[in-house]
Scaffold this motif. Sequence first.
Motif, short mmCIF file in Angstrom:
data_model
loop_
_atom_site.label_atom_id
_atom_site.label_comp_id
_atom_site.label_asym_id
_atom_site.label_seq_id
_atom_site.Cartn_x
_atom_site.Cartn_y
_atom_site.Cartn_z
N ASP A 90 25.31 -5.74 -24.69
CA ASP A 90 24.41 -5.40 -25.79
C ASP A 90 23.94 -3.96 -25.56
O ASP A 90 23.00 -3.71 -24.80
N ARG A 91 24.60 -3.01 -26.22
CA ARG A 91 24.32 -1.60 -25.98
C ARG A 91 22.88 -1.24 -26.32
O ARG A 91 22.22 -0.51 -25.55
N ALA A 92 22.37 -1.72 -27.43
CA ALA A 92 21.00 -1.38 -27.82
C ALA A 92 20.00 -1.88 -26.78
O ALA A 92 19.03 -1.19 -26.45
N ARG A 93 20.26 -3.06 -26.27
CA ARG A 93 19.37 -3.63 -25.25
C ARG A 93 19.45 -2.82 -23.96
O ARG A 93 18.44 -2.57 -23.29
N ASP A 94 20.66 -2.39 -23.60
CA ASP A 94 20.83 -1.57 -22.39
C ASP A 94 20.11 -0.23 -22.52
O ASP A 94 19.49 0.25 -21.57
N ILE A 95 20.20 0.37 -23.70
CA ILE A 95 19.53 1.65 -23.93
C ILE A 95 18.02 1.48 -23.83
O ILE A 95 17.32 2.30 -23.24
N ALA A 96 17.50 0.39 -24.40
CA ALA A 96 16.07 0.14 -24.35
C ALA A 96 15.59 -0.07 -22.91
O ALA A 96 14.54 0.43 -22.52
N ALA A 97 16.38 -0.80 -22.13
CA ALA A 97 16.03 -1.01 -20.72
C ALA A 97 16.07 0.30 -19.94
O ALA A 97 15.20 0.56 -19.11
N ALA A 98 17.08 1.13 -20.23
CA ALA A 98 17.18 2.42 -19.55
C ALA A 98 16.01 3.32 -19.89
O ALA A 98 15.45 4.01 -19.02
N ARG A 99 15.60 3.31 -21.15
CA ARG A 99 14.47 4.14 -21.57
C ARG A 99 13.18 3.66 -20.91
O ARG A 99 12.37 4.48 -20.44
N ALA A 100 12.98 2.35 -20.84
CA ALA A 100 11.77 1.83 -20.21
C ALA A 100 11.75 2.19 -18.72
O ALA A 100 10.70 2.57 -18.17
N ASP A 111 0.81 -1.22 0.00
CA ASP A 111 0.00 0.00 0.00
C ASP A 111 0.84 1.26 0.00
O ASP A 111 0.36 2.34 -0.35
N LEU A 112 2.14 1.14 0.37
CA LEU A 112 3.00 2.32 0.46
C LEU A 112 4.15 2.31 -0.54
O LEU A 112 4.70 3.38 -0.84
N VAL A 113 4.53 1.15 -1.05
CA VAL A 113 5.72 1.06 -1.90
C VAL A 113 5.39 0.48 -3.27
O VAL A 113 4.74 -0.56 -3.37
N THR A 114 5.86 1.16 -4.31
CA THR A 114 5.86 0.62 -5.66
C THR A 114 7.32 0.47 -6.06
O THR A 114 8.04 1.47 -6.15
N MET A 115 7.76 -0.75 -6.30
CA MET A 115 9.17 -1.01 -6.60
C MET A 115 9.27 -1.75 -7.93
O MET A 115 8.66 -2.81 -8.12
N ARG A 116 10.05 -1.17 -8.86
CA ARG A 116 10.20 -1.75 -10.18
C ARG A 116 11.68 -1.95 -10.50
O ARG A 116 12.44 -0.99 -10.57
N ALA A 117 12.07 -3.20 -10.65
CA ALA A 117 13.44 -3.53 -11.06
C ALA A 117 13.44 -3.63 -12.59
O ALA A 117 13.01 -4.63 -13.16
N MET A 118 13.91 -2.58 -13.24
CA MET A 118 13.79 -2.45 -14.69
C MET A 118 15.06 -2.80 -15.45
O MET A 118 15.05 -2.94 -16.67
N GLY A 119 16.19 -2.91 -14.73
CA GLY A 119 17.45 -3.18 -15.41
C GLY A 119 17.65 -4.65 -15.71
O GLY A 119 16.90 -5.51 -15.25
N GLU A 120 18.69 -4.92 -16.47
CA GLU A 120 19.04 -6.30 -16.81
C GLU A 120 20.46 -6.63 -16.35
O GLU A 120 21.04 -7.62 -16.78
N GLY A 121 21.00 -5.82 -15.49
CA GLY A 121 22.37 -6.06 -15.04
C GLY A 121 23.28 -4.97 -15.57
O GLY A 121 22.88 -4.09 -16.32
N PHE A 122 24.54 -5.04 -15.16
CA PHE A 122 25.51 -4.05 -15.60
C PHE A 122 25.86 -4.26 -17.07
O PHE A 122 25.73 -5.36 -17.61
#
Length: 207
Positions: free
Chosen positions: A108-118, A91-102
């Motif tokens: 895969d730069r394109a994949r990293d950029i897409a994850a960062a944008r999302a 009820d108090l926390v919304t937590m989203r793990a959106m990355g795929e690792g370092f």
Amino acid sequence: MSDEILSEEEINRRHAEKAAKRKAARDRMLAGKTEERGLVILHTGTGKGKSTAAFGMVLRCLGHGMRVGIVQFVKGAWKTGERDVLQRFPDLVTMRAMGEGFTWETQDRARDIAAARAAWEMAKAMLADPTYRLVLLDEINIVLRYDYLPVAEVVAALTAKPRDLHVILTGRNAKPELIEIADLVTEMRLVKHPFRAGVKAQAGIEF
């Protein structure tokens, strides 16, 4: 006299006088600090503790019944202690793990950029949501360092945030533009780390 032997009573009296002067000076300083508003808080540097300190503030906000949004820009869906704990406060926390690792893990730069944008789109929605009192953008400095997101866009969103919203940004190598607009900047300095002695990341300490 330098060689005088003071009684316990005299030592206590002098201590009380000094303490009273310090308190008076502190009270005068605090009297002029009347503004209350949301802060942009930046944790950076090579030392450990940037995200850890941020999650400490998250827990503090929960203690006050404040709603918190968290976006993790690098950490993926792997199990962490903080995520397991915070899931107990839906009820108090919304937590989203959106990355795929370092970036060296995905390679895969394109994949990293897409994850960062999302992740950034999710972050922008939280920044614009007036029901949040604190938003944590965990490791956003990493994706900005690699130019996966335009720093100008992040600065613009932070500048336009609701007045009473606190925002924490973490990660080493913070961009100068973020340091410039932040209200509070803390640099964690590495002095010693067990990893250099062959100790791996451990539950409860690193995750």
